[in-house]
Write an enzyme that holds these catalytic residues in place. Sequence first.
Site, PDB file in Angstrom:
ATOM      1  N   HIS A   1      59.545  68.139 -17.913  1.00  0.00           N
ATOM      2  CA  HIS A   1      60.357  68.292 -16.606  1.00  0.00           C
ATOM      3  C   HIS A   1      59.997  67.288 -15.660  1.00  0.00           C
ATOM      4  CE1 HIS A   1      61.131  72.214 -18.629  1.00  0.00           C
ATOM      5  NE2 HIS A   1      61.786  72.596 -17.203  1.00  0.00           N
TER       6      HIS A   1
ATOM      7  N   GLU B   1      65.205  74.206 -23.929  1.00  0.00           N
ATOM      8  CA  GLU B   1      64.138  75.073 -22.892  1.00  0.00           C
ATOM      9  C   GLU B   1      63.531  75.957 -24.342  1.00  0.00           C
ATOM     10  OE1 GLU B   1      62.874  74.621 -20.355  1.00  0.00           O
ATOM     11  OE2 GLU B   1      64.465  74.322 -18.806  1.00  0.00           O
TER      12      GLU B   1
HETATM   13  P1  NAD Z   1      74.207  76.583 -14.477  1.00  0.00           P
HETATM   14  O1  NAD Z   1      73.656  77.897 -13.925  1.00  0.00           O
HETATM   15  O2  NAD Z   1      74.583  75.504 -13.654  1.00  0.00           O
HETATM   16  O3  NAD Z   1      75.275  77.219 -15.644  1.00  0.00           O
HETATM   17  C1  NAD Z   1      75.865  76.105 -16.337  1.00  0.00           C
HETATM   18  C2  NAD Z   1      77.331  76.160 -16.234  1.00  0.00           C
HETATM   19  O4  NAD Z   1      77.756  77.066 -16.871  1.00  0.00           O
HETATM   20  C3  NAD Z   1      77.955  76.366 -14.980  1.00  0.00           C
HETATM   21  O5  NAD Z   1      79.201  75.680 -14.964  1.00  0.00           O
HETATM   22  C4  NAD Z   1      78.188  77.978 -15.093  1.00  0.00           C
HETATM   23  O6  NAD Z   1      79.111  78.454 -14.005  1.00  0.00           O
HETATM   24  C5  NAD Z   1      78.768  77.986 -16.196  1.00  0.00           C
HETATM   25  N1  NAD Z   1      78.381  79.404 -16.992  1.00  0.00           N
HETATM   26  C6  NAD Z   1      77.669  80.334 -16.644  1.00  0.00           C
HETATM   27  N2  NAD Z   1      77.605  81.303 -17.674  1.00  0.00           N
HETATM   28  C7  NAD Z   1      78.873  81.209 -18.214  1.00  0.00           C
HETATM   29  C8  NAD Z   1      79.355  81.858 -19.327  1.00  0.00           C
HETATM   30  N3  NAD Z   1      78.669  83.068 -19.872  1.00  0.00           N
HETATM   31  N4  NAD Z   1      80.670  81.254 -19.900  1.00  0.00           N
HETATM   32  C9  NAD Z   1      81.019  80.289 -19.293  1.00  0.00           C
HETATM   33  N5  NAD Z   1      80.270  79.577 -18.515  1.00  0.00           N
HETATM   34  C10 NAD Z   1      79.406  80.067 -17.856  1.00  0.00           C
HETATM   35  O7  NAD Z   1      73.080  75.956 -15.428  1.00  0.00           O
HETATM   36  P2  NAD Z   1      72.012  76.415 -16.401  1.00  0.00           P
HETATM   37  O8  NAD Z   1      71.704  75.675 -17.627  1.00  0.00           O
HETATM   38  O9  NAD Z   1      72.177  78.021 -16.709  1.00  0.00           O
HETATM   39  O10 NAD Z   1      70.523  76.631 -15.152  1.00  0.00           O
HETATM   40  C11 NAD Z   1      70.084  75.465 -14.702  1.00  0.00           C
HETATM   41  C12 NAD Z   1      69.310  75.424 -13.451  1.00  0.00           C
HETATM   42  O11 NAD Z   1      68.111  76.495 -13.801  1.00  0.00           O
HETATM   43  C13 NAD Z   1      68.574  74.505 -12.891  1.00  0.00           C
HETATM   44  O12 NAD Z   1      68.879  74.429 -11.652  1.00  0.00           O
HETATM   45  C14 NAD Z   1      67.281  74.597 -13.303  1.00  0.00           C
HETATM   46  O13 NAD Z   1      66.493  73.843 -12.165  1.00  0.00           O
HETATM   47  C15 NAD Z   1      67.115  76.075 -13.225  1.00  0.00           C
HETATM   48  N6  NAD Z   1      66.003  76.499 -14.172  1.00  0.00           N
HETATM   49  C16 NAD Z   1      65.040  77.434 -13.381  1.00  0.00           C
HETATM   50  C17 NAD Z   1      63.926  77.953 -13.851  1.00  0.00           C
HETATM   51  C18 NAD Z   1      63.234  79.022 -13.211  1.00  0.00           C
HETATM   52  O14 NAD Z   1      62.058  79.254 -13.944  1.00  0.00           O
HETATM   53  N7  NAD Z   1      63.691  79.478 -12.134  1.00  0.00           N
HETATM   54  C19 NAD Z   1      63.849  77.489 -15.335  1.00  0.00           C
HETATM   55  C20 NAD Z   1      64.756  76.451 -16.110  1.00  0.00           C
HETATM   56  C21 NAD Z   1      65.822  76.062 -15.274  1.00  0.00           C
HETATM   57  N1  GLY Z   2      60.333  77.035 -15.822  1.00  0.00           N
HETATM   58  C1  GLY Z   2      59.094  76.706 -15.522  1.00  0.00           C
HETATM   59  C2  GLY Z   2      58.437  77.923 -14.968  1.00  0.00           C
HETATM   60  O1  GLY Z   2      59.117  78.953 -15.192  1.00  0.00           O
HETATM   61  O2  GLY Z   2      57.286  77.966 -14.695  1.00  0.00           O
END
Ligand code: NAD
Ligand code: GLY
Length: 367
Positions: A253, A185
Amino acid sequence: MMQILTVGLGERSYPIHIGSGLLGRAELLQPALPNKRAAIVTNTTVAPLYLEKLRQTLQSIGVSSMPIILPDGEEYKNSATLNQIYDALLASRCERSTPLIALGGGVIGDMTGYAAATYLRGVPFIQIPTTLLAQVDSSVGGKTGINHPLGKNMIGAFYQPQLVLADTDTLDTLPDNELAAGLAEVIKYGLIRDLKFFEWLEQNIDKLLARDTEALQYAIAHSCRNKAEVVAADEYERDGCESGGRALLNLGHTFGHAIESGMGYGNWLHGEGVAAGTVMAADLSQRLGWIGAQDVARIRGLFERARLPIVAPDLGVEKYLELMGLDKKVEGGKMRFVLLREIGRAVVYGDVPPVLLQQTLEACVHG
Ligand code: NAD
Ligand code: GLY
């Protein structure tokens, strides 16, 4: 050192604090905690690492907190887990003024945000992102939601937090593959609107992988600044212009979400899907004659150096088309893609000839 950025949304503007040791800084949280009570939503992985520290910080300003600890994983980002949040809030009679604090990665942030948007028709919400991906992207901008078996992030709401607290120390415990997923990202911002940042990333990717504190803080702040500017200009992704708008944040995406849901949630990390999906978007941009082979090689090279996948899984062309047909950017049944006019300038484009799309889908699963 701490940096403070602002997401400028008029009276709903909010700060993003980025720095080391912030989980212990009660004074940063206090403005968003007018009451003596808060609920912290986290998961079974993050709770043993950071929940106690956060609870103590809240306690130091007289705020008692109720933890809600969910199972960990993208496969739990669904209505059943969301219901667990509502159950806990109702069982302990949380009121409209009780803030929900998301402590975790993007999965926890998105689900908690959606719970905050809908519980009692809306309660205050605080983001404490603990993954790189959440610190550079998902905690900022107010997209909240859950997955549906038929499509990723299909149920949700725009709902802004009152503040974002990104403590970079939490990244110390993040597994290497999760750090890399966040870099997908980060690279995205360079590709869609910031050539200089892309060049900086080419020069500093090894430092980021080695978790150099200064480099990480620079990349997080720079990413958040880019995201805040895009969100402030087009909060609800309504900008229909080819050249602008929040939709550009979805580079890679359309393909990436198809990979994630096609492979079964949790099998490919979101950032991994975005990396392979961005390489597909670059390939398609080249087929349209917009960018050159050397640009595509440069993009593939940076993702590869970031230890991210550049070859997509072979789901079959039909399956990709079916899954991509569920994308939120589809308008009037027509697929719209975020593509690259050049490195540092993305556009939204709805007139991709089907034959070129087919070629990209065939080429990118074979490397
Ligand atoms: P996640 O939330 O699954 O976290 C990844 C892993 O890391 C998990 O197993 C979590 O428990 C672990 N973890 C978290 N913090 C930790 C730490 N400090 N130390 C050790 N382990 C830790 O995944 P992610 O990559 O953070 O987020 C992906 C999600 O975000 C997807 O569902 C995606 O659709 C969403 N997303 C949303 C937006 C938005 O604008 N809302 C943008 C991008 C992605
Ligand atoms: N991650 C895409 C958005 O926030 O619009």
